[in-house]
Design a protein around this motif. Structure first.
Motif, PDB file in Angstrom:
ATOM      1  N   PRO A  74       0.842  -1.197   0.000  1.00 15.63           N
ATOM      2  CA  PRO A  74       0.000   0.000   0.000  1.00 15.63           C
ATOM      3  C   PRO A  74       0.882   1.252   0.000  1.00 15.63           C
ATOM      4  O   PRO A  74       2.027   1.207   0.439  1.00 15.63           O
ATOM      5  N   ASN A  75       0.316   2.369  -0.449  1.00  8.90           N
ATOM      6  CA  ASN A  75       1.104   3.589  -0.626  1.00  8.90           C
ATOM      7  C   ASN A  75       1.848   4.004   0.645  1.00  8.90           C
ATOM      8  O   ASN A  75       2.962   4.520   0.589  1.00  8.90           O
ATOM      9  N   TYR A  76       1.217   3.748   1.804  1.00  7.02           N
ATOM     10  CA  TYR A  76       1.847   4.249   3.035  1.00  7.02           C
ATOM     11  C   TYR A  76       3.164   3.539   3.333  1.00  7.02           C
ATOM     12  O   TYR A  76       3.977   4.026   4.110  1.00  7.02           O
ATOM     13  N   THR A  77       3.421   2.403   2.690  1.00  3.04           N
ATOM     14  CA  THR A  77       4.713   1.746   2.930  1.00  3.04           C
ATOM     15  C   THR A  77       5.870   2.560   2.360  1.00  3.04           C
ATOM     16  O   THR A  77       7.028   2.313   2.696  1.00  3.04           O
ATOM     17  N   ALA A  78       5.555   3.538   1.501  1.00  4.94           N
ATOM     18  CA  ALA A  78       6.616   4.412   0.963  1.00  4.94           C
ATOM     19  C   ALA A  78       7.347   5.120   2.097  1.00  4.94           C
ATOM     20  O   ALA A  78       8.533   5.447   1.983  1.00  4.94           O
ATOM     21  N   VAL A  79       6.661   5.350   3.200  1.00  7.64           N
ATOM     22  CA  VAL A  79       7.283   6.029   4.342  1.00  7.64           C
ATOM     23  C   VAL A  79       8.409   5.181   4.930  1.00  7.64           C
ATOM     24  O   VAL A  79       9.410   5.711   5.376  1.00  7.64           O
ATOM     25  N   GLY A  80       8.265   3.890   4.887  1.00 12.00           N
ATOM     26  CA  GLY A  80       9.279   3.033   5.504  1.00 12.00           C
ATOM     27  C   GLY A  80      10.112   2.270   4.505  1.00 12.00           C
ATOM     28  O   GLY A  80      10.576   1.170   4.789  1.00 12.00           O
ATOM     29  N   GLY A  81      10.301   2.827   3.317  1.00 10.08           N
ATOM     30  CA  GLY A  81      11.181   2.183   2.344  1.00 10.08           C
ATOM     31  C   GLY A  81      10.487   1.257   1.371  1.00 10.08           C
ATOM     32  O   GLY A  81      11.133   0.384   0.774  1.00 10.08           O
ATOM     33  N   GLY A  82       9.185   1.415   1.212  1.00 11.33           N
ATOM     34  CA  GLY A  82       8.437   0.579   0.268  1.00 11.33           C
ATOM     35  C   GLY A  82       8.985   0.709  -1.143  1.00 11.33           C
ATOM     36  O   GLY A  82       9.343   1.801  -1.580  1.00 11.33           O
ATOM     37  N   MET A  83       9.064  -0.435  -1.804  1.00 10.37           N
ATOM     38  CA  MET A  83       9.652  -0.447  -3.150  1.00 10.37           C
ATOM     39  C   MET A  83       8.592  -0.229  -4.212  1.00 10.37           C
ATOM     40  O   MET A  83       7.424  -0.572  -4.025  1.00 10.37           O
TER      41      MET A  83
ATOM     42  N   TRP B  38       7.719  -2.412   7.780  1.00 12.29           N
ATOM     43  CA  TRP B  38       6.304  -2.773   7.682  1.00 12.29           C
ATOM     44  C   TRP B  38       6.118  -4.269   7.852  1.00 12.29           C
ATOM     45  O   TRP B  38       5.081  -4.711   8.359  1.00 12.29           O
ATOM     46  N   ALA B  39       7.114  -5.054   7.441  1.00 11.83           N
ATOM     47  CA  ALA B  39       7.009  -6.506   7.641  1.00 11.83           C
ATOM     48  C   ALA B  39       6.985  -6.825   9.136  1.00 11.83           C
ATOM     49  O   ALA B  39       6.226  -7.687   9.590  1.00 11.83           O
ATOM     50  N   ALA B  40       7.809  -6.103   9.907  1.00  8.46           N
ATOM     51  CA  ALA B  40       7.832  -6.320  11.357  1.00  8.46           C
ATOM     52  C   ALA B  40       6.484  -5.948  11.964  1.00  8.46           C
ATOM     53  O   ALA B  40       5.941  -6.670  12.810  1.00  8.46           O
ATOM     54  N   LEU B  41       5.942  -4.816  11.542  1.00  3.62           N
ATOM     55  CA  LEU B  41       4.637  -4.401  12.049  1.00  3.62           C
ATOM     56  C   LEU B  41       3.552  -5.389  11.640  1.00  3.62           C
ATOM     57  O   LEU B  41       2.657  -5.713  12.424  1.00  3.62           O
ATOM     58  N   ASP B  42       3.669  -5.864  10.413  1.00  2.33           N
ATOM     59  CA  ASP B  42       2.660  -6.772   9.872  1.00  2.33           C
ATOM     60  C   ASP B  42       2.553  -8.031  10.731  1.00  2.33           C
ATOM     61  O   ASP B  42       1.463  -8.542  10.973  1.00  2.33           O
ATOM     62  N   ARG B  43       3.724  -8.497  11.204  1.00  2.00           N
ATOM     63  CA  ARG B  43       3.712  -9.714  12.009  1.00  2.00           C
ATOM     64  C   ARG B  43       3.003  -9.520  13.349  1.00  2.00           C
ATOM     65  O   ARG B  43       2.514 -10.459  13.944  1.00  2.00           O
ATOM     66  N   GLU B  44       2.991  -8.280  13.819  1.00  2.00           N
ATOM     67  CA  GLU B  44       2.402  -7.994  15.133  1.00  2.00           C
ATOM     68  C   GLU B  44       0.922  -7.646  15.050  1.00  2.00           C
ATOM     69  O   GLU B  44       0.274  -7.459  16.079  1.00  2.00           O
TER      70      GLU B  44
ATOM     71  N   LEU C 183       6.898  -6.667   1.743  1.00  4.49           N
ATOM     72  CA  LEU C 183       6.901  -5.443   2.539  1.00  4.49           C
ATOM     73  C   LEU C 183       8.337  -5.103   2.926  1.00  4.49           C
ATOM     74  O   LEU C 183       9.144  -6.020   3.149  1.00  4.49           O
ATOM     75  N   PRO C 184       8.649  -3.814   3.029  1.00  2.00           N
ATOM     76  CA  PRO C 184       9.979  -3.450   3.541  1.00  2.00           C
ATOM     77  C   PRO C 184      10.082  -3.893   5.001  1.00  2.00           C
ATOM     78  O   PRO C 184       9.048  -4.109   5.662  1.00  2.00           O
ATOM     79  N   PRO C 185      11.308  -4.022   5.529  1.00  3.36           N
ATOM     80  CA  PRO C 185      11.489  -4.615   6.866  1.00  3.36           C
ATOM     81  C   PRO C 185      10.628  -3.975   7.949  1.00  3.36           C
ATOM     82  O   PRO C 185      10.045  -4.677   8.770  1.00  3.36           O
TER      83      PRO C 185
END
Lengths: 705, 184
Positions: free
Chosen positions: A495-504, A567-573, A563-565
């Motif tokens: 999603p667009n908001y992943t751009a904040v945390g390094g989304g590709m 967001w991937a970490a957040l996703d797991r939680e 997901l960038p790292p």
């Protein structure tokens, strides 16, 4: 002949004898004599084009190939029986900000005498003067761009590089020099910012490779600032090779570098890596006392290149120039260069200046990243469209792969049967980490009209957040409609908001087939490659079908993006319910906006996001010219809208897409019918800021009105 | 005092180029930035083949609004006094501006040299600008700085820039088939 590279080194030897020795070791005469004989017997004439490094800004600069060595090479060619040997080059980016950079004038000022040591006159030709289209493959990075006819037609093509470090690529040898045969003037704009320099070079090599390559390393240009502030170092060597990439490989080794440090050269080097049969003759030890551009500085320069406007503004300010020979075209660049170029080249080997420049570059890179993130989230039309090549070989895709597509995907689409649609018509569920989803929208447009206005083979290009790509039709039916296609698509981070945390950027290459029936059309796609690893899977089906007097469009997909790292970490939680809500929201947005785009396309409106690149040979106006235009428009009352001016400098140029005044719940962009009245400077700044915030709120709200 | 220099390379042989700059400059005035016209006021052909010329240049630069009451349109121009060598290798020139004439001294030399194996030419333009500060004292104190800046811009930038454009335009004229009206 087997690939060969010869390194002729003799301390104190003159350039001519080193050249003779290198050519002799490399078997140049035998290899070229055969070609000359063939041309003479076929046409009674033999032509040769020698492209030397002329990317220098002072006479006797070590950043250019020595004209005397080039003229000696011309004599060798004439002695071999060549009837017409010329020196060729084209204007480059510096011609936009310096005077006297036309090929003929620059050659003269850099020391070319238009006559060989043996008294044979030769011509200097501008390789941009007579060009051909349709040279490069339609699926490649250079598709649709021209190439010099003289270079293509030459019986012998040779490149002579200077031996120098480079701030962009670590080193600039034969492959870098080879870009001189590409005719568009703003080389940086067209062949580095707009396209990937490595892809450009590889395609150029494939289309019209040089038959021999020479590196003039008699007096080299080393230093931490590269060609921006070259430092002469006597290295007493000439390298001659049967392959330009091989010459670069060895040249980089002699600098003590990993040859693959250069993004421009790396793809070509992989194809020309020394293998069985390759002969390497001569010493491979690194040059004593050689200073390279440090890796951190290369990374910083790459970061700055991403900020195209800043990069174009800074290069004229930082380049060391003999302004007597090459005066600046614009007084502002002249002033900036006088102020900053000495600082940027200061220190032993330019090291102090290079570190200063690297710090500035990193700041600019961060600014660009922040600007891009802002654009992804709130102002997509401010982003530049992406251009790329198709990164699979069309010939390698088999009939069986195309034929299996419809059946493979249709059965997977069945896996949503039994899943209830939510209130907005979305059906979805998880499937091995991916998301299976579908959604439909009924358009009050007759099927034939809809399908006529929206070619189904382009359906993916109308999907939400499509940022660019390349498509190649590989099969047509009897009516000329696309039935098979390969496509590489780039989408903004999802999603667009992943751009904040390094989304590709999502980068997916797909095999596609299309079926046409009287009242139904279907397109199937399957992802076969994700160059940057951003997608695990992105397969789908889009269906247009007649429904009474209307058209029903259904989109099914199976997607999993990495997901960038962060967001991937957040996703797991995430709690399962929260995650489900986020996924549902993402696909609601995707479908709403995609359907809005399809409706817009059916109405003939341009739905592409972002601003396009200029096709002009000179690219866009230089930042200094844009700034001068802004200054001319200064109000006579002396008030100056700094925010508006900066925004105008960084925003789309005249002729690019107009800015929407708002985006509605369906994703439609609304525009002013006529230009607004000129506001006060303060009003412009305030309304610009408010408009950004309002726009951000609208976009952030997505489908919510 | 300000020195300025401008080097222009073009793909026309030196002698025809110099002859065209000398004799046909008025034909390219329309192509030059902020130049209204160039008119030959006087011409004297010397027995040795040299030529003494006076050309009047009229320009229309964007004068800042704040200076417009100080710099009126009739001031915007100069007389270009030039003395051409018989072989057309060089000409010495002197600029006599209509604006602050008594305060400004501007002169120099232009050289035309063969280049590109005789296929082209290098035209080198060198000059010197000298502004008499005492003459500037007639300008109101608050306007001296902008006035001197304006003068420096007009003469130190506009003239060399126009020289480049002049040579390039004349070379273009020759390339399109035009020939000098008086052969050297």
């Amino acid at each position: 002949m087997d690939p060969v590279v010869a390194i002729a080194h003799a301390p104190g030897a003159d350039a001519g004898s080193l050249l003779d020795r290198a050519l002799e070791l490399a078997g140049f005469h035998a290899a070229m004599a055969e070609r000359v004989a063939q041309a003479l017997s076929a046409r009674g004439a033999c032509s040769a084009v020698v492209v030397p490094a002329m990317d220098a800004f002072a006479a006797d600069s070590p950043a250019a190939a020595d004209p005397a060595l080039v003229e000696r090479l011309l004599d060798v060619l004439f002695d071999l029986g060549v009837t017409d040997a010329v020196v060729g080059s084209t204007r480059a980016t510096a011609a936009l900000w310096l005077e006297n950079r036309d090929v003929f004038v620059a050659a003269d000022l850099l020391g070319y005498r238009y006559e060989t040591p043996a008294g044979r006159p030769y011509e200097v030709v501008d390789l941009a003067e007579e060009v051909r289209g349709d040279v490069f493959p339609a699926w490649g990075a250079l598709a649709g761009t021209p190439l010099s006819g003289a270079w293509l037609d030459a019986d012998l093509r040779l490149v002579v590089a200077a031996n120098r470090t480079d701030e962009d690529d670590g080193y600039a040898l034969c492959l870098s020099t080879l870009l001189s045969v590409l005719p568009l003037t703003d080389k940086d704009y067209h062949y580095r910012y707009r396209r990937d320099a490595g892809e450009v070079t590889a395609e150029l090599l494939a289309a019209a490779p040089p038959h021999f390559a020479v590196v003039d390393a008699v007096v080299s240009a080393h230093g931490a600032a590269g060609g921006r502030a070259p430092h002469a170092l006597r290295t007493d060597t000439v390298i001659a090779a049967s392959d330009a990439a091989l010459a670069d490989y060895i040249g980089a080794l002699k600098m003590g570098l990993d040859p693959f440090v250069s993004p421009l050269a790396a793809p070509s080097l992989r194809a020309a890596r020394p293998a069985a049969g390759t002969r390497i003759l001569g010493p491979l030890e690194a040059w004593p006392g050689w200073i390279n551009v440090e890796p951190g500085m290369l990374a910083a320069a790459a970061a700055r290149r991403g900020f195209v406007t800043a990069d174009r503004a800074l290069r004229p300010a930082l380049q060391q120039v003999d302004r007597e020979l090459f005066p600046f075209r614009h007084p502002a660049n002249d002033w900036m260069n006088r102020t900053f170029a000495p600082l940027a080249g200061a220190g032993d080997g330019g090291a102090d200046g290079a570190r200063l420049v690297a710090a500035v570059n990193l700041l600019l890179g961060e600014a660009e990243r922040a600007g891009t993130t802002w654009g992804v989230l709130f102002d997509k039309d401010a982003l530049r469209r992406r251009e790329t090549r198709l990164n699979i070989d069309p010939a390698a895709v088999t009939d069986a792969e195309y034929d299996a597509l419809a059946a493979d995907l249709s059965i997977q689409a069945e896996l949503l049967r039994g899943v209830a649609a939510d209130a907005r018509g979305l059906r979805w569920r998880f499937d091995d980490g991916a998301v299976l989803f579908d959604g439909a929208r009924r358009f009050p447009v007759p099927f034939d009209a809809f399908a006529g206005a929206v070619p189904i083979h382009r359906a993916i290009q109308f999907m939400n957040d499509y940022a660019g790509g390349r498509a190649l039709a590989t099969g047509l039916d009897a009516e000329g409609r696309v039935v098979r296609q390969l496509e590489r698509n780039l989408y903004l981070p999802q999603p667009n908001y992943t751009a904040v945390g390094g989304g590709m950027v999502i980068d997916v290459t797909k095999i596609e087939t299309v079926e046409y029936a009287p009242r139904r059309q279907r397109m199937f796609w399957k992802t076969v490659k994700s160059e940057n690893g951003s997608a695990v899977v992105d397969d789908g089906i889009v269906t247009f079908e007649a429904l009474g007097e209307d058209t029903l469009v259904t989109i099914w997909g199976r997607q999993q993006f990495r997901l960038p790292p962060l967001w991937a970490a957040l996703d797991r939680e995430l709690a399962p319910d929260v995650k489900r809500a986020l996924v549902a929201d993402a696909y609601h947005r995707f479908l709403d906006r995609t359907f809005a785009n399809l409706e817009a396309a059916a109405e003939g409106r341009d739905v592409r996001l972002g601003r396009s690149w200029s096709d002009a040979s000179e690219g866009e106006p230089l930042p200094v010219e844009q700034a001068a235009e802004l200054l001319k428009r200064l109000p006579s009352d002396g008030r100056f809208d700094l925010a508006g001016a900066v925004k105008a400098l960084l925003r789309p140029q005249p002729g690019s897409a107009p800015q929407p005044v708002r985006i509605d719940a369906d994703g439609f962009r609304h525009f002013e019918a006529a230009p607004a009245a000129v506001p006060s400077p303060l009003g412009t700044a305030m309304s610009g800021a408010l408009e950004d915030l309002r726009h951000a709120a609208w976009v952030d709200a997505g489908a919510q009105s | 005092m300000k020195d300025f220099r401008c080097l222009v390379g073009v793909r026309q042989p030196a002698r025809p180029l110099a002859a065209a700059v000398r004799d046909r400059i008025g034909q390219v005035a329309g192509q030059l930035e902020q130049v209204e016209h160039i008119v030959t006021v006087s011409r004297l052909d010397r027995p040795d083949g040299g030529v003494a010329l006076v050309n009047e240049w009229r320009v229309n630069p964007d004068v800042p609004p704040a200076l417009q009451h100080l710099v009126t349109p009739d001031m915007l121009g100069w007389l270009d006094h030039s003395e051409w060598e018989p072989g057309l290798g060089a000409c010495r020139w002197r600029i006599e501006p209509f604006f602050m004439r008594e305060a400004i001294r501007c002169d120099g030399v232009t050289r035309f040299e063969p280049a590109m194996g005789g296929r082209g030419a290098r035209a080198a333009f060198e000059g010197r600008l000298d502004i008499d500060p005492s003459a500037l004292s007639t300008v109101p104190m608050s306007w001296r700085a902008p006035a001197s800046l304006a003068v420096e811009f007009l003469i130190g930038t506009l003239i060399p820039r126009n020289f480049r454009k002049t040579v390039e335009a004349v070379a273009g004229l020759l390339e399109t088939g035009g020939q000098p009206t008086s052969a050297p």
